[in-house]
Structure formats: C-alpha cells, structure tokens
Design an enzyme around this catalytic site. Structure first.
Site, PDB file in Angstrom:
ATOM      1  N   TYR A 202      30.590 -27.676  -8.838  1.00  0.00           N
ATOM      2  CA  TYR A 202      30.448 -27.211 -10.222  1.00  0.00           C
ATOM      3  C   TYR A 202      31.696 -27.463 -11.072  1.00  0.00           C
ATOM      4  O   TYR A 202      31.895 -26.802 -12.076  1.00  0.00           O
ATOM      5  CB  TYR A 202      30.105 -25.721 -10.238  1.00  0.00           C
ATOM      6  CG  TYR A 202      28.635 -25.418  -9.997  1.00  0.00           C
ATOM      7  CD1 TYR A 202      27.630 -26.019 -10.760  1.00  0.00           C
ATOM      8  CD2 TYR A 202      28.251 -24.493  -9.028  1.00  0.00           C
ATOM      9  CE1 TYR A 202      26.285 -25.727 -10.550  1.00  0.00           C
ATOM     10  CE2 TYR A 202      26.900 -24.194  -8.820  1.00  0.00           C
ATOM     11  CZ  TYR A 202      25.928 -24.816  -9.591  1.00  0.00           C
ATOM     12  OH  TYR A 202      24.604 -24.522  -9.393  1.00  0.00           O
TER      13      TYR A 202
ATOM     14  N   HIS B  28      18.377 -26.504  -8.762  1.00  0.00           N
ATOM     15  CA  HIS B  28      19.323 -27.352  -9.488  1.00  0.00           C
ATOM     16  C   HIS B  28      18.764 -28.760  -9.485  1.00  0.00           C
ATOM     17  O   HIS B  28      18.164 -29.186  -8.500  1.00  0.00           O
ATOM     18  CB  HIS B  28      20.694 -27.367  -8.788  1.00  0.00           C
ATOM     19  CG  HIS B  28      21.560 -28.525  -9.215  1.00  0.00           C
ATOM     20  ND1 HIS B  28      22.362 -28.464 -10.322  1.00  0.00           N
ATOM     21  CD2 HIS B  28      21.688 -29.788  -8.723  1.00  0.00           C
ATOM     22  CE1 HIS B  28      22.973 -29.650 -10.479  1.00  0.00           C
ATOM     23  NE2 HIS B  28      22.577 -30.462  -9.513  1.00  0.00           N
TER      24      HIS B  28
ATOM     25  N   LYS C 135      18.060 -23.115  -4.578  1.00  0.00           N
ATOM     26  CA  LYS C 135      19.233 -22.231  -4.558  1.00  0.00           C
ATOM     27  C   LYS C 135      18.994 -20.982  -3.694  1.00  0.00           C
ATOM     28  O   LYS C 135      17.844 -20.652  -3.348  1.00  0.00           O
ATOM     29  CB  LYS C 135      19.579 -21.835  -5.993  1.00  0.00           C
ATOM     30  CG  LYS C 135      20.067 -23.009  -6.868  1.00  0.00           C
ATOM     31  CD  LYS C 135      20.429 -22.506  -8.277  1.00  0.00           C
ATOM     32  CE  LYS C 135      20.991 -23.618  -9.151  1.00  0.00           C
ATOM     33  NZ  LYS C 135      21.336 -23.114 -10.507  1.00  0.00           N
TER      34      LYS C 135
ATOM     35  N   ASN D 219      18.435 -18.938 -10.913  1.00  0.00           N
ATOM     36  CA  ASN D 219      17.344 -19.734 -11.483  1.00  0.00           C
ATOM     37  C   ASN D 219      16.732 -20.731 -10.508  1.00  0.00           C
ATOM     38  O   ASN D 219      16.123 -21.712 -10.912  1.00  0.00           O
ATOM     39  CB  ASN D 219      17.773 -20.371 -12.813  1.00  0.00           C
ATOM     40  CG  ASN D 219      18.908 -21.340 -12.670  1.00  0.00           C
ATOM     41  OD1 ASN D 219      19.391 -21.591 -11.572  1.00  0.00           O
ATOM     42  ND2 ASN D 219      19.359 -21.908 -13.780  1.00  0.00           N
TER      43      ASN D 219
ATOM     44  N   GLU E  97      26.674 -36.148  -6.906  1.00  0.00           N
ATOM     45  CA  GLU E  97      26.152 -34.987  -6.178  1.00  0.00           C
ATOM     46  C   GLU E  97      25.522 -35.395  -4.843  1.00  0.00           C
ATOM     47  O   GLU E  97      25.666 -34.683  -3.846  1.00  0.00           O
ATOM     48  CB  GLU E  97      25.140 -34.251  -7.065  1.00  0.00           C
ATOM     49  CG  GLU E  97      25.810 -33.627  -8.288  1.00  0.00           C
ATOM     50  CD  GLU E  97      24.826 -33.049  -9.303  1.00  0.00           C
ATOM     51  OE1 GLU E  97      23.601 -33.151  -9.070  1.00  0.00           O
ATOM     52  OE2 GLU E  97      25.285 -32.494 -10.317  1.00  0.00           O
TER      53      GLU E  97
HETATM   54  P1  ATP Z   1      21.649 -26.814 -12.875  1.00  0.00           P
HETATM   55  O1  ATP Z   1      22.950 -27.524 -13.117  1.00  0.00           O
HETATM   56  O2  ATP Z   1      21.767 -25.647 -11.904  1.00  0.00           O
HETATM   57  O3  ATP Z   1      20.528 -27.730 -12.550  1.00  0.00           O
HETATM   58  P2  ATP Z   1      21.228 -26.686 -15.680  1.00  0.00           P
HETATM   59  O4  ATP Z   1      21.652 -28.107 -15.681  1.00  0.00           O
HETATM   60  O5  ATP Z   1      19.897 -26.333 -16.269  1.00  0.00           O
HETATM   61  O6  ATP Z   1      21.218 -26.103 -14.221  1.00  0.00           O
HETATM   62  P3  ATP Z   1      23.908 -26.057 -16.529  1.00  0.00           P
HETATM   63  O7  ATP Z   1      24.236 -25.952 -17.966  1.00  0.00           O
HETATM   64  O8  ATP Z   1      24.322 -27.281 -15.771  1.00  0.00           O
HETATM   65  O9  ATP Z   1      22.328 -25.807 -16.368  1.00  0.00           O
HETATM   66  O10 ATP Z   1      24.500 -24.760 -15.828  1.00  0.00           O
HETATM   67  C1  ATP Z   1      24.674 -24.743 -14.414  1.00  0.00           C
HETATM   68  C2  ATP Z   1      24.241 -23.400 -13.892  1.00  0.00           C
HETATM   69  O11 ATP Z   1      25.113 -22.413 -14.420  1.00  0.00           O
HETATM   70  C3  ATP Z   1      22.852 -22.976 -14.335  1.00  0.00           C
HETATM   71  O12 ATP Z   1      21.834 -23.401 -13.477  1.00  0.00           O
HETATM   72  C4  ATP Z   1      22.954 -21.483 -14.309  1.00  0.00           C
HETATM   73  O13 ATP Z   1      22.718 -20.983 -12.996  1.00  0.00           O
HETATM   74  C5  ATP Z   1      24.399 -21.236 -14.672  1.00  0.00           C
HETATM   75  N1  ATP Z   1      24.513 -20.887 -16.088  1.00  0.00           N
HETATM   76  C6  ATP Z   1      24.364 -21.712 -17.147  1.00  0.00           C
HETATM   77  N2  ATP Z   1      24.540 -21.054 -18.303  1.00  0.00           N
HETATM   78  C7  ATP Z   1      24.805 -19.776 -17.950  1.00  0.00           C
HETATM   79  C8  ATP Z   1      25.080 -18.582 -18.677  1.00  0.00           C
HETATM   80  N3  ATP Z   1      25.129 -18.582 -20.009  1.00  0.00           N
HETATM   81  N4  ATP Z   1      25.303 -17.451 -17.966  1.00  0.00           N
HETATM   82  C9  ATP Z   1      25.260 -17.444 -16.628  1.00  0.00           C
HETATM   83  N5  ATP Z   1      25.007 -18.537 -15.872  1.00  0.00           N
HETATM   84  C10 ATP Z   1      24.779 -19.674 -16.536  1.00  0.00           C
HETATM   85 MG    MG Z   2      23.461 -28.793 -14.706  1.00  0.00          MG
END
Ligand code: ATP
Ligand code: MG
Length: 132
Positions: free
Chosen positions: A49, A115, A9, A112, A126
């Site tokens: 997303y 992804h 990212k 973070n 994706e």
């Molecule tokens: P990714 O999809 O990026 O691999 P993930 O699967 O661990 O991460 P998801 O639940 O799919 O997490 O959330 C997608 C992204 O949205 C997360 O990577 C994070 O950057 C953001 N996100 C998730 N929860 C929160 C939150 N509570 N507050 C802010 N951002 C969040």
């Molecule tokens: Mg995710």
C-alpha cells in the site's frame, strides 16, 4: 489476454465468502491463473500500500490487511483489469452498484472484501509482489 491482481481481503475470508466471490469472477469469464491463501505481515502490507502512505487511513489499512489470511489471485481474461474493477464496485460499499461484489458482501469502506489492481502498471507491480 490481460492479467490483474485480485485479493479477497481478511473480512471476506473470515466470513467464508471465498467461493461466492470466485464464482463472480468465473461467471464473468475471468480465469484464475494463480491463487494462494496467505497471511501477510505488516512490512509486506506497507510495501503493498506504499502509494497510500500519506493518507490518514494508511496505518489502519496496513493493520487490517495484515490482520488475518487473505486470498491472492492472478485473474486473466480480456480487459481483466477494468472488468475486475467493475465487478468489485465502488470502494465504499454504500456507493457500490447492485450486483457488485462490494454491494453484495462488503461491510464498510475499510472492510470492503476485495482489492483489484487499478492500472496495467499496478497489476504488474502487485503480481510481482505476491507471486515472485
Ligand atoms: P483497492 O485498492 O483495495 O482495490 P480501491 O482502489 O477501490 O480499493 P483505494 O483508493 O486504492 O480504493 O484505497 C485503498 C483501500 O484503502 C480501499 O480499498 C479501502 O479499504 C481503503 N480506503 C480508501 N479510502 C478510505 C477512507 N476514506 N477511509 C478508510 N479507508 C479507506
Ligand atoms: Mg486501489
């Protein structure tokens, strides 16, 4: 052999962490099938997303992922989807295990660093979005 989509990212690209993150994948027997550096626009971010569109952080998430270049990769290997998720660690870096990418490099739950697709269905969708 399984395929998954990985993104490095914008926060990690900006901090010159591309090589260090790719090292983790290669050291764990994942191969890079395809790779490109790309700055996605807001419209692409919303599509990527779309499963999160009802969540309160959707707007910030789309702004962030389109804020600078990212690196998109197709990772290939045995059990690649789950293996990548394990190497990434928990979404919130403060909850991520020692040695995971997010524990080592992520700044916060939104910045973070990586992804990874969360299922075979997501991986297919994706990969098509980024590499077709
Ligand atoms: P990714 O999809 O990026 O691999 P993930 O699967 O661990 O991460 P998801 O639940 O799919 O997490 O959330 C997608 C992204 O949205 C997360 O990577 C994070 O950057 C953001 N996100 C998730 N929860 C929160 C939150 N509570 N507050 C802010 N951002 C969040
Ligand atoms: Mg995710």
């Amino acid at each position: 052999m399984e395929q998954t989509l990985s993104l490095i990212k914008p926060d990690a690209v900006e901090r010159n962490l591309i090589g260090k993150i790719i090292n983790v994948f290669e050291d764990n027997n994942l191969k890079i099938g395809h790779m490109k550096k790309i700055h996605v626009d807001r419209q692409f971010a919303e599509k990527f997303y779309e499963m999160h569109k009802e969540r309160p952080f959707f707007n910030d998430l789309c702004n962030y992922i389109s804020s600078g270049p990212l690196v998109a990769m197709v990772l290939e290997g045995d059990n690649a989807i789950q293996k990548n998720r394990e190497l990434m660690g928990a979404t919130n870096p403060s909850e991520a295990k020692e040695g995971t990418i997010r524990k080592m490099f992520a700044i916060s739950i939104d910045k973070n660093s990586v992804h990874g697709s969360d299922s075979a269905e997501s991986a297919k969708r994706e990969i098509e979005l980024f590499f077709s």
